[in-house]
Design an enzyme around this catalytic site. Sequence first.
Site, short mmCIF file in Angstrom:
data_model
loop_
_atom_site.label_atom_id
_atom_site.label_comp_id
_atom_site.label_asym_id
_atom_site.label_seq_id
_atom_site.Cartn_x
_atom_site.Cartn_y
_atom_site.Cartn_z
N GLU A 106 -10.15 -10.95 48.53
CA GLU A 106 -11.27 -11.89 48.60
C GLU A 106 -11.01 -13.07 49.55
OE1 GLU A 106 -13.02 -12.79 44.81
OE2 GLU A 106 -13.63 -10.68 44.62
N TYR A 132 -13.62 -10.89 36.62
CA TYR A 132 -13.56 -10.55 35.19
C TYR A 132 -12.12 -10.29 34.76
CZ TYR A 132 -18.67 -9.70 34.65
OH TYR A 132 -20.04 -9.81 34.55
N GLY A 133 -11.28 -9.90 35.72
CA GLY A 133 -9.90 -9.48 35.42
C GLY A 133 -9.13 -10.39 34.47
N ASP A 154 -21.23 -4.40 38.40
CA ASP A 154 -19.86 -4.81 38.71
C ASP A 154 -19.73 -6.32 38.54
OD1 ASP A 154 -17.15 -4.48 39.76
OD2 ASP A 154 -17.88 -5.54 41.52
N SER A 155 -18.49 -6.77 38.44
CA SER A 155 -18.24 -8.20 38.30
C SER A 155 -18.59 -8.97 39.58
CB SER A 155 -16.77 -8.43 37.96
OG SER A 155 -15.95 -7.82 38.94
N CYS A 180 -8.81 -0.46 40.17
CA CYS A 180 -9.56 -1.70 40.43
C CYS A 180 -10.42 -1.48 41.67
CB CYS A 180 -8.58 -2.86 40.67
SG CYS A 180 -9.40 -4.40 41.15
N THR A 181 -11.63 -2.03 41.62
CA THR A 181 -12.59 -1.84 42.73
C THR A 181 -12.04 -2.29 44.09
OG1 THR A 181 -13.47 -4.01 42.10
CG2 THR A 181 -14.69 -2.06 41.36
N HIS A 182 -11.19 -3.31 44.07
CA HIS A 182 -10.73 -3.91 45.33
C HIS A 182 -9.56 -3.17 45.99
CE1 HIS A 182 -13.19 -7.12 43.84
NE2 HIS A 182 -12.81 -8.00 44.75
N CYS A 227 -17.01 -1.43 37.60
CA CYS A 227 -15.87 -2.34 37.43
C CYS A 227 -14.87 -1.75 36.42
CB CYS A 227 -16.42 -3.67 36.92
SG CYS A 227 -15.18 -4.90 36.52
N ASN A 228 -13.62 -1.68 36.83
CA ASN A 228 -12.59 -1.13 35.93
C ASN A 228 -12.39 -2.00 34.70
OD1 ASN A 228 -10.76 1.18 37.46
ND2 ASN A 228 -11.84 -0.15 38.86
N THR A 229 -12.39 -3.32 34.90
CA THR A 229 -12.16 -4.23 33.78
C THR A 229 -13.28 -4.09 32.74
OG1 THR A 229 -11.17 -5.74 35.40
CG2 THR A 229 -11.59 -6.62 33.21
#
Length: 285
Positions: free
Chosen positions: A153, A43-44, A11-12, A185-187, A74-76
């Site tokens: 974050e 990374y987005g 993941d990023s 997205c992970t978040h 990571c989706n990106t």
Amino acid sequence: MTNKQPIGFIDSGVGGLTVVKEAIKQLPNENIIYLGDTARCPYGPRPAKQVIEYTWEMTRFLLRKNIKMLVIACNTATAVALDEIKKQLVIPVVGVILPGTRAAVKSTKNLQIGVIGTAGTVKSGSYKQAIITKVPEAAVTSLACPKFVPIVESNQFQSSVAKKIVAETLLPLKNKKIDTLILGCTHYPLLRPIIQNVMGQNVKLIDSGAETIGEVSMLLDYFDIANTDTLSKADYSFYTTGSTVMFDGIAKEWLAALPVYSKHIELGGSQSCDTMVEKHITYDQ
Ligand code: I24
Ligand code: DGL
């Protein structure tokens, strides 16, 4: 191939731990190795070419750890790098986009599907393409939400500021008649209660990460590589390109009881699989 080999997650940063949490829950017997590129997160907003390069660096690092399967959490990274990494690796490689897509297509009744993600994920058109490939009649509305990762974050994901920003950002989706929304997205699982509130209870939210573990489970069975040793406790190891103290703080809180002692590593440059150097700043488990 022994079944005790770990499943690798990349993941990023720390967001991929939302996917790992599901893995620990759904596959408690599997050994896991996680690498988060926290030093270069997010990374987005990065150009696709750079995200592909970074994702390859992480992949090469985990290949040296003898993983039996790779999950791009990571989706990106999945959006831009999955296809070429899958093509070149002999082990199964799983991204987060197809499992999320599958769940969305299954859930929708009116074929109006929404997708939210980072700028990179939305720009790639990967979710839209994956949905249309399955159901050509589906109408997909994709929306980049570049403010959501910074909200999480900065620890504001339960605040009134978060509510205001989520409501404002999702406004363009409100007049579409979507009945299913992919959290691409992970978040975003951390913002789930607010997103649900803003979109209304009639919109089904799909957590791509959680859906992905279902696919991992299925592939472990298909390739007959699930860990059959039920006597030993599963082993979890974590690597970060950034601060181990910060990584461990977030990971311990998120993964509850689990002790986390991550190791710092450096990625980048033209290091090959054989020459990449590991710097153990914290001690080995
Ligand atoms: N959540 C994420 N990233 C952060 C954060 C967070 N800080 C607080 N919370 N920071 O992602 C990223 C930058 N750091 C990373 C570590 O190295 C240095 C730079 C989402 C994580 C999802 C598991 C909020 C927070 C937390 C604990 C658990 C969950 C959570 F502090 F969202
Ligand atoms: N992990 C990223 C994703 O799922 C979000 C954070 C970032 O932008 O790196 O798209």
